[in-house]
Design a protein around this motif. Structure first.
Motif, PDB file in Angstrom:
ATOM      1  N   MET A 163      38.292 -13.453  -1.880  1.00 57.06           N
ATOM      2  CA  MET A 163      39.668 -12.994  -2.040  1.00 57.06           C
ATOM      3  C   MET A 163      39.752 -11.647  -2.745  1.00 57.06           C
ATOM      4  O   MET A 163      40.470 -10.741  -2.317  1.00 57.06           O
ATOM      5  CB  MET A 163      40.491 -14.031  -2.819  1.00 57.06           C
ATOM      6  N   THR A 164      39.017 -11.502  -3.835  1.00 60.63           N
ATOM      7  CA  THR A 164      39.150 -10.309  -4.673  1.00 60.63           C
ATOM      8  C   THR A 164      38.039  -9.291  -4.467  1.00 60.63           C
ATOM      9  O   THR A 164      38.156  -8.151  -4.917  1.00 60.63           O
ATOM     10  CB  THR A 164      39.148 -10.713  -6.155  1.00 60.63           C
ATOM     11  N   GLU A 165      36.941  -9.723  -3.827  1.00 61.45           N
ATOM     12  CA  GLU A 165      35.731  -8.913  -3.668  1.00 61.45           C
ATOM     13  C   GLU A 165      35.094  -8.563  -5.011  1.00 61.45           C
ATOM     14  O   GLU A 165      34.308  -7.620  -5.117  1.00 61.45           O
ATOM     15  CB  GLU A 165      36.004  -7.648  -2.850  1.00 61.45           C
ATOM     16  N   LEU A 166      35.446  -9.334  -6.039  1.00 58.60           N
ATOM     17  CA  LEU A 166      34.737  -9.244  -7.312  1.00 58.60           C
ATOM     18  C   LEU A 166      33.500 -10.133  -7.235  1.00 58.60           C
ATOM     19  O   LEU A 166      33.374 -10.983  -6.354  1.00 58.60           O
ATOM     20  CB  LEU A 166      35.623  -9.728  -8.460  1.00 58.60           C
ATOM     21  N   PHE A 167      32.582  -9.950  -8.179  1.00 55.19           N
ATOM     22  CA  PHE A 167      31.487 -10.902  -8.294  1.00 55.19           C
ATOM     23  C   PHE A 167      32.051 -12.267  -8.692  1.00 55.19           C
ATOM     24  O   PHE A 167      33.112 -12.363  -9.319  1.00 55.19           O
ATOM     25  CB  PHE A 167      30.471 -10.434  -9.335  1.00 55.19           C
ATOM     26  N   ASN A 168      31.317 -13.328  -8.323  1.00 58.81           N
ATOM     27  CA  ASN A 168      31.814 -14.671  -8.587  1.00 58.81           C
ATOM     28  C   ASN A 168      31.141 -15.306  -9.802  1.00 58.81           C
ATOM     29  O   ASN A 168      30.341 -14.680 -10.513  1.00 58.81           O
ATOM     30  CB  ASN A 168      31.655 -15.557  -7.344  1.00 58.81           C
ATOM     31  N   VAL A 234      33.024  -6.915 -13.588  1.00 56.81           N
ATOM     32  CA  VAL A 234      34.182  -7.815 -13.549  1.00 56.81           C
ATOM     33  C   VAL A 234      33.879  -8.973 -12.599  1.00 56.81           C
ATOM     34  O   VAL A 234      33.323  -8.780 -11.515  1.00 56.81           O
ATOM     35  CB  VAL A 234      35.443  -7.068 -13.075  1.00 56.81           C
ATOM     36  N   PHE A 235      34.279 -10.180 -13.002  1.00 59.14           N
ATOM     37  CA  PHE A 235      34.030 -11.385 -12.211  1.00 59.14           C
ATOM     38  C   PHE A 235      35.325 -12.185 -12.083  1.00 59.14           C
ATOM     39  O   PHE A 235      36.159 -12.189 -12.996  1.00 59.14           O
ATOM     40  CB  PHE A 235      32.995 -12.289 -12.898  1.00 59.14           C
ATOM     41  N   ARG A 236      35.470 -12.861 -10.957  1.00 60.05           N
ATOM     42  CA  ARG A 236      36.509 -13.885 -10.863  1.00 60.05           C
ATOM     43  C   ARG A 236      35.833 -15.217 -11.151  1.00 60.05           C
ATOM     44  O   ARG A 236      34.943 -15.649 -10.419  1.00 60.05           O
ATOM     45  CB  ARG A 236      37.145 -13.910  -9.474  1.00 60.05           C
ATOM     46  N   PHE A 237      36.268 -15.868 -12.234  1.00 55.31           N
ATOM     47  CA  PHE A 237      35.631 -17.112 -12.658  1.00 55.31           C
ATOM     48  C   PHE A 237      36.156 -18.296 -11.862  1.00 55.31           C
ATOM     49  O   PHE A 237      35.478 -19.290 -11.666  1.00 55.31           O
ATOM     50  CB  PHE A 237      35.875 -17.323 -14.157  1.00 55.31           C
ATOM     51  N   GLY A 238      37.381 -18.166 -11.388  1.00 56.31           N
ATOM     52  CA  GLY A 238      38.010 -19.236 -10.617  1.00 56.31           C
ATOM     53  C   GLY A 238      39.503 -19.225 -10.858  1.00 56.31           C
ATOM     54  O   GLY A 238      39.960 -18.865 -11.945  1.00 56.31           O
ATOM     55  N   GLY A 239      40.303 -19.617  -9.853  1.00 52.36           N
ATOM     56  CA  GLY A 239      41.751 -19.636 -10.020  1.00 52.36           C
ATOM     57  C   GLY A 239      42.269 -18.279 -10.446  1.00 52.36           C
ATOM     58  O   GLY A 239      42.013 -17.265  -9.804  1.00 52.36           O
ATOM     59  N   ASP A 240      43.003 -18.255 -11.576  1.00 57.07           N
ATOM     60  CA  ASP A 240      43.540 -16.990 -12.099  1.00 57.07           C
ATOM     61  C   ASP A 240      42.768 -16.537 -13.332  1.00 57.07           C
ATOM     62  O   ASP A 240      43.299 -15.824 -14.181  1.00 57.07           O
ATOM     63  CB  ASP A 240      45.025 -17.145 -12.426  1.00 57.07           C
ATOM     64  N   GLU A 241      41.499 -16.947 -13.435  1.00 55.74           N
ATOM     65  CA  GLU A 241      40.661 -16.598 -14.580  1.00 55.74           C
ATOM     66  C   GLU A 241      39.642 -15.523 -14.194  1.00 55.74           C
ATOM     67  O   GLU A 241      39.026 -15.593 -13.126  1.00 55.74           O
ATOM     68  CB  GLU A 241      39.916 -17.834 -15.096  1.00 55.74           C
ATOM     69  N   PHE A 242      39.487 -14.568 -15.099  1.00 50.78           N
ATOM     70  CA  PHE A 242      38.542 -13.472 -14.887  1.00 50.78           C
ATOM     71  C   PHE A 242      37.634 -13.342 -16.101  1.00 50.78           C
ATOM     72  O   PHE A 242      38.014 -13.701 -17.223  1.00 50.78           O
ATOM     73  CB  PHE A 242      39.285 -12.145 -14.676  1.00 50.78           C
ATOM     74  N   LEU A 243      36.453 -12.819 -15.864  1.00 55.08           N
ATOM     75  CA  LEU A 243      35.509 -12.514 -16.937  1.00 55.08           C
ATOM     76  C   LEU A 243      35.045 -11.079 -16.784  1.00 55.08           C
ATOM     77  O   LEU A 243      34.922 -10.573 -15.663  1.00 55.08           O
ATOM     78  CB  LEU A 243      34.297 -13.450 -16.877  1.00 55.08           C
ATOM     79  N   VAL A 244      34.787 -10.435 -17.912  1.00 56.87           N
ATOM     80  CA  VAL A 244      34.240  -9.077 -17.889  1.00 56.87           C
ATOM     81  C   VAL A 244      33.056  -9.025 -18.845  1.00 56.87           C
ATOM     82  O   VAL A 244      33.126  -9.555 -19.959  1.00 56.87           O
ATOM     83  CB  VAL A 244      35.287  -8.022 -18.307  1.00 56.87           C
ATOM     84  N   ILE A 245      31.963  -8.406 -18.395  1.00 60.41           N
ATOM     85  CA  ILE A 245      30.830  -8.112 -19.280  1.00 60.41           C
ATOM     86  C   ILE A 245      30.896  -6.633 -19.636  1.00 60.41           C
ATOM     87  O   ILE A 245      30.935  -5.775 -18.751  1.00 60.41           O
ATOM     88  CB  ILE A 245      29.482  -8.432 -18.600  1.00 60.41           C
ATOM     89  N   TYR A 246      30.921  -6.349 -20.941  1.00 54.87           N
ATOM     90  CA  TYR A 246      30.967  -4.973 -21.438  1.00 54.87           C
ATOM     91  C   TYR A 246      29.593  -4.650 -22.023  1.00 54.87           C
ATOM     92  O   TYR A 246      29.228  -5.155 -23.092  1.00 54.87           O
ATOM     93  CB  TYR A 246      32.035  -4.819 -22.522  1.00 54.87           C
ATOM     94  N   LYS A 247      28.853  -3.802 -21.354  1.00 48.98           N
ATOM     95  CA  LYS A 247      27.485  -3.523 -21.774  1.00 48.98           C
ATOM     96  C   LYS A 247      27.452  -2.530 -22.936  1.00 48.98           C
ATOM     97  O   LYS A 247      28.230  -1.587 -22.981  1.00 48.98           O
ATOM     98  CB  LYS A 247      26.671  -2.988 -20.595  1.00 48.98           C
ATOM     99  N   GLN A 248      26.520  -2.784 -23.874  1.00 49.22           N
ATOM    100  CA  GLN A 248      26.301  -1.907 -25.028  1.00 49.22           C
ATOM    101  C   GLN A 248      27.626  -1.558 -25.714  1.00 49.22           C
ATOM    102  O   GLN A 248      27.934  -0.391 -25.963  1.00 49.22           O
ATOM    103  CB  GLN A 248      25.568  -0.632 -24.590  1.00 49.22           C
TER     104      GLN A 248
END
Length: 318
Positions: A163-168, A234-248
């Motif tokens: 749906m979002t073309e983000l990583f899952n 940026v990741f879509r974790f599921g439903g309307d939830e997202f996760l982001v990894i911020y490096k360094q």
């Protein structure tokens, strides 16, 4: 290295018993050329290969009379090199570009041709038509490339949210493991994650339907992705939830990025089919230096996201 046929001469080759057999063969491609790369002699196979019926039709001619200039020039340079060095050119695969426009392939050997005193007076060579083998090899290479592309496509599908073309979610855990492995190095670079959840998204779904809800999720994903740094993921974790990894990045650095995302969402109206809504997001941030492992890190970020909800939503908790 000495080659048995390196010093073949025009005279001693004609004195051999097999010379007539070779030159009259319809299968063995053999030719002799002078120092200007003009044909002196050739087997019937070579003559027929040029589309001729008699040897006299090719005598005195060069490759330029049968092949493209590009190919003939390259062949001429090869023969000059053989004559200058006295060393043969062995097992070269050549792409023969004929004047007719046809293309074929040959495995070619070229040797210095000497007179009785050992002076190099030209070249002689052999060739084997390997067009069928080369074409089959090329087909196999093309098939392998297609299979590789298909494999890469399905590999990508395993880690991309349609749906979002983000990583899952699966890709999130892969990247998180990778980041934790890095902080075990001497540099021990800190990184952060954030757990994000759309505010009141259930109301949007209930009021306007799931298709419009999917539209809101996709547009939200685009805004999040547009407002992080190039090194963040940026990741879509599921439903309307997202996760982001911020490096360094420490928690203050991650919050500055999230504040930018929250501001962009507040300033945006999602409009489709006459329906227009605005959304906000709540989030929690956790740092790698406060967590003993992946489970701790996710738990801290998740709990802080719920604290943000409890404190009135549309905010970030560190």
């Amino acid at each position: 290295m000495e080659y048995p046929m390196k010093n073949m001469t025009t005279e001693n080759c004609r004195k051999t018993d097999f010379y007539d057999v070779i030159m009259k063969s319809k299968y063995m491609h053999v030719y002799f050329k002078d120092r200007e790369s003009r044909f002196l002699d050739a087997s019937l196979a070579q003559v027929y290969g040029f589309g001729c019926s008699r040897l006299e039709e090719i005598l005195g001619k060069t490759d330029h009379d049968f092949f493209s200039k590009e190919f003939a020039d390259e062949a001429r340079q090869d023969e000059i090199r053989v004559m200058e060095t006295g060393e043969p050119m062995l097992n070269k695969i050549e792409r023969l570009m004929w004047l007719s426009g046809e293309v074929s392939w040959a495995q070619v050997n070229k040797y210095p041709l000497c007179d009785e005193q050992g002076n190099i007076i030209g070249t002689w060579g052999t060739s084997v038509n390997v067009t069928a083998i080369t074409d089959e090899k090329r087909r196999l290479e093309e098939a392998n490339m297609i299979l590789e592309d298909v494999g890469n496509f399905y590999k990508r599908q395993c880690v991309i949210d349609d749906m979002t073309e983000l990583f899952n979610r699966r890709k999130f855990f892969e990247e998180l493991n990778s980041e934790f492995a890095k902080i075990k190095s001497p540099a021990r670079n800190e990184f952060c994650i954030s757990f994000l959840d759309l505010d009141n998204f259930k109301d949007i779904n209930d009021r306007f339907g799931h298709l419009f809800g999917d539209f809101v999720i996709s547009e939200t994903a685009a805004i999040i992705r547009a407002n992080v740094r190039s090194e963040d993921i940026v990741f879509r974790f599921g439903g309307d939830e997202f996760l982001v990894i911020y490096k360094q990045t420490d928690k203050n650095g991650a919050k500055a990025i999230l504040d930018r995302i929250c501001g962009a969402l507040r300033a945006t109206s999602f409009t489709k089919n006459g329906i227009s809504v605005s959304v906000t997001i709540s989030g929690g941030i956790a740092s790698s230096i406060e967590a003993d492992g992946i489970d701790d890190l996710i738990h801290f970020a998740d709990m802080r996201m719920y604290k943000a909800k409890a404190r009135g939503k549309d905010r970030i908790v560190l």
